[in-house]
Design an enzyme around this catalytic site. Structure first.
Site, short mmCIF file in Angstrom:
data_model
loop_
_atom_site.label_atom_id
_atom_site.label_comp_id
_atom_site.label_asym_id
_atom_site.label_seq_id
_atom_site.Cartn_x
_atom_site.Cartn_y
_atom_site.Cartn_z
N THR A 82 0.83 -1.20 0.00
CA THR A 82 0.00 0.00 0.00
C THR A 82 0.87 1.25 0.00
O THR A 82 0.61 2.21 -0.74
CB THR A 82 -0.92 0.00 1.23
N LYS A 114 -3.19 -14.24 3.83
CA LYS A 114 -2.95 -12.83 3.53
C LYS A 114 -4.10 -12.17 2.78
O LYS A 114 -4.37 -10.98 2.96
CB LYS A 114 -1.66 -12.71 2.72
N PHE A 310 8.69 -8.84 2.79
CA PHE A 310 8.83 -8.93 4.24
C PHE A 310 9.74 -7.82 4.78
O PHE A 310 9.81 -6.73 4.20
CB PHE A 310 9.29 -10.33 4.66
N PHE A 390 -2.77 4.18 10.77
CA PHE A 390 -4.03 3.43 10.94
C PHE A 390 -5.03 4.33 11.67
O PHE A 390 -4.63 5.22 12.43
CB PHE A 390 -3.80 2.15 11.74
#
Length: 566
Positions: A82, A114, A310, A390
């Site tokens: 993202t 995922k 990762f 977030f």
């Protein structure tokens, strides 16, 4: 489709946003990117392949590479893809000529834990459902090439075994683009002489196949053919390595892959061109999109934003020590993605309690990010920290993390590209910091020289990057080290296969552990890809599905539209 939700409205789900987005015809995206018509091969209205051999671009300096990596991932989420999409959109919004280079999603994680892997919120590549599923068929081609090789190997053994291949010493497996633990160990050739030669076999997931790695490191079709020929798939009865070239089938494998090798062109919600191509995992392979896609993007754009899988201990290290050695793609800037939620989890907070404000846990978990920052600096590059916002993050937590970055001497910015979109203003501050980093001087250098012995390369990675005291080699691994030296492969770089969740080989040890040893249980020479895989701990090259797979929420509606794909 606007890049941000209307004031006072909540952000809908990823799939809903993707379905509401108004995409441009891919011909318009190609033209805006500078791709001539002869180089474009259409796969419907919104997807295309680019043929690099037919691409005509003016003489120019190759685009600068921005590598997006992250802290050690947790189930709380970091949002690296993202951020990659949102950052590219924001750099484009600021007036830079930008392209994205991403990996293709594997069906294993999409249907497993995922879900989708095309970004999220208002920072997605489209068409997300098609990219997440079969896309243009590249993974099917790679799977077919891998399994064709093994069919040809077993047929050679059945038909008289002129090469003297020892069925007990085959190191190559069949593959499937699915998490299927039942196929990790199988026996084939049962049922009598007409059914083949019985032997123990097994399956890896497609993204762990050496053919995937070869595909993603090949410079062009000729290089692909040569690398395929160099693949060592096993040993003879006198323990000499046997390659695809010995079998004489590198041409057939190249034929199966020739169309797939052309990079796939798609677009973001904001209209930024994106090449989505190749997809090795970073915990069991080298974790980078195809070299040919990265180089194609550099021919077309001034800035190429790419990501490595990762955390920076895996994907970024392999980008620097493997991919950047193959070609001139060393990054001019590195972005480390971090979230308040994930840092609190590294600080000891359970996943169910991450929404509660907790600066103390944030302070305890930030050591994980600190180690990643220091690791990137070991490659001669100053990272930029992207704080992926977030909705549950408090101003106090975001301010604390920003102040910590300032005290650490690392540039940082809070980014809200999921909710406000990279095409909106959610990533403007981050884009400005990254643009500054691109222009700043740096002295990139790999972590270790290639002439270093393989055992010392592994030791360097586990001590310098993971923070371990040392490495313990199993008896089989020690035998393999001697074999590597005997066969002249000791000059290859190392690709560590390790859990992504921890700096250690124990997935439960979060934060930045010290006082541990990494256990190498085996070494697998990938002579076509050009690296040595070191298997550590309990990492699997064929994952399993979780107790509640993401597939359980997926369906199609009456009109054939996807449901539950996110």
């Amino acid at each position: 489709m606007p890049a941000t939700p209307p004031p006072g409205k909540t952000v809908p789900g990823d799939l809903e946003i993707a379905r509401q987005a108004v995409m441009k015809p891919i011909s318009d995206i190609a033209a805006a990117a500078g791709v001539n018509d002869e180089a474009v091969e259409f796969y419907g209205r919104y997807k295309a392949k680019i043929d690099p051999a037919k691409l005509m671009t003016p003489a120019r300096s190759p685009g600068k590479v921005v590598l997006v990596s992250a802290m050690s991932p947790t189930p709380a989420g970091e949002g690296k893809s993202t951020l990659t999409v949102g950052l590219a959109d924001s750099l484009s919004r600021a007036g830079h000529k930008v392209m994205i280079a991403l990996r293709e999603p594997s069906l294993g994680p999409v249907l497993g834990m995922k879900g989708g892997a095309t970004g999220g919120g208002y920072s997605q590549v489209l068409p997300m459902d098609e990219i997440n599923l079969h896309f243009t068929g590249d993974f099917h081609a790679i799977t077919s090439a891998n399994n064709a090789l093994m069919a040809l190997v077993d047929n050679h053994i059945f038909q008289g075994n002129e090469l003297g291949i020892d069925p007990r010493r085959l190191t190559f497996k069949r593959v499937l683009d699915m998490n299927d633990r039942s196929l990790r160990e199988v026996v084939i050739g049962l049922g009598g002489p007409a059914q083949g030669v019985p032997r123990q076999d097994g399956f890896d997931i497609t993204v762990a196949s050496e053919i995937m790695a070869v595909f993603c490191l090949a410079a062009d079709l000729a290089d692909l053919r040569e690398r395929l020929g160099r693949i060592t798939f096993g040993y003879t009865y006198d323990r000499s390595p046997v390659t695809v070239a010995d079998l004489g089938v590198q041409g057939a494998l190249t034929l199966l892959l020739k169309e797939a090798l052309k990079p796939n062109l798609v677009q973001t919600i904001a209209g930024t061109p994106a090449l989505v191509h190749g997809g090795p995992f970073a915990n069991i392979a080298h974790g980078c999109n195809s070299l040919i896609a990265t180089q194609t993007a550099r021919r077309l754009a001034d800035i190429v934003v790419t990501e490595a899988g990762f955390g920076a201990d895996l994907g970024a290290e392999k980008f620097m020590d493997i991919k950047s050695r193959v070609a001139d793609v060393a990054p001019s800037a590195v972005v480390l993605v971090a979230t308040v939620r994930a840092l609190k989890m590294h600080g000891g907070v359970a996943k169910d309690n991450l929404t509660a404000p907790n600066v103390e846990a944030l302070a305890a978990g930030v050591v994980n990010l600190q180690r990643h920052i220091r690791n990137v600096r070991k490659f001669g590059i100053e990272p930029v920290v992207a704080i992926n916002k977030f909705g549950t993050d408090t101003p106090e937590e975001l301010d604390w993390l920003s102040d910590w970055c300032t005290a650490e001497g690392v540039p940082s910015a809070v980014a809200d590209v999921w909710g406000r979109g990279g095409g909106g203003d959610g990533g403007d501050e981050l884009a400005a910091k990254v643009a500054e980093a691109i222009d700043a001087p740096h002295g990139f250098k790999p972590l270790y020289p290639l002439e270093m012995p393989v055992a010392d390369k592994i030791r360097t990675i586990v001590q310098e990057i993971y923070g371990a005291d040392g490495v313990d080699f199993s008896v089989p691994a020690l035998r393999r080290l001697a074999e590597i030296e005997k066969n002249g492969w000791s000059g290859l770089p190392v690709c560590m296969a390790k859990t992504q969740y921890s700096f250690t080989d124990d997935a439960t040890r979060l934060g930045a552990p010290t006082g541990f040893t990494v256990h190498v249980r085996d070494l697998i020479p990938k002579t076509g890809a050009g690296f040595i895989v070191a298997l550590t701990g309990a990492v699997m090259t064929m994952p399993g599905l979780p107790k509640v797979p993401a597939a359980l929420r997926m369906d199609v509606d009456g009109a054939g539209n996807p449901v539950g794909l996110s």
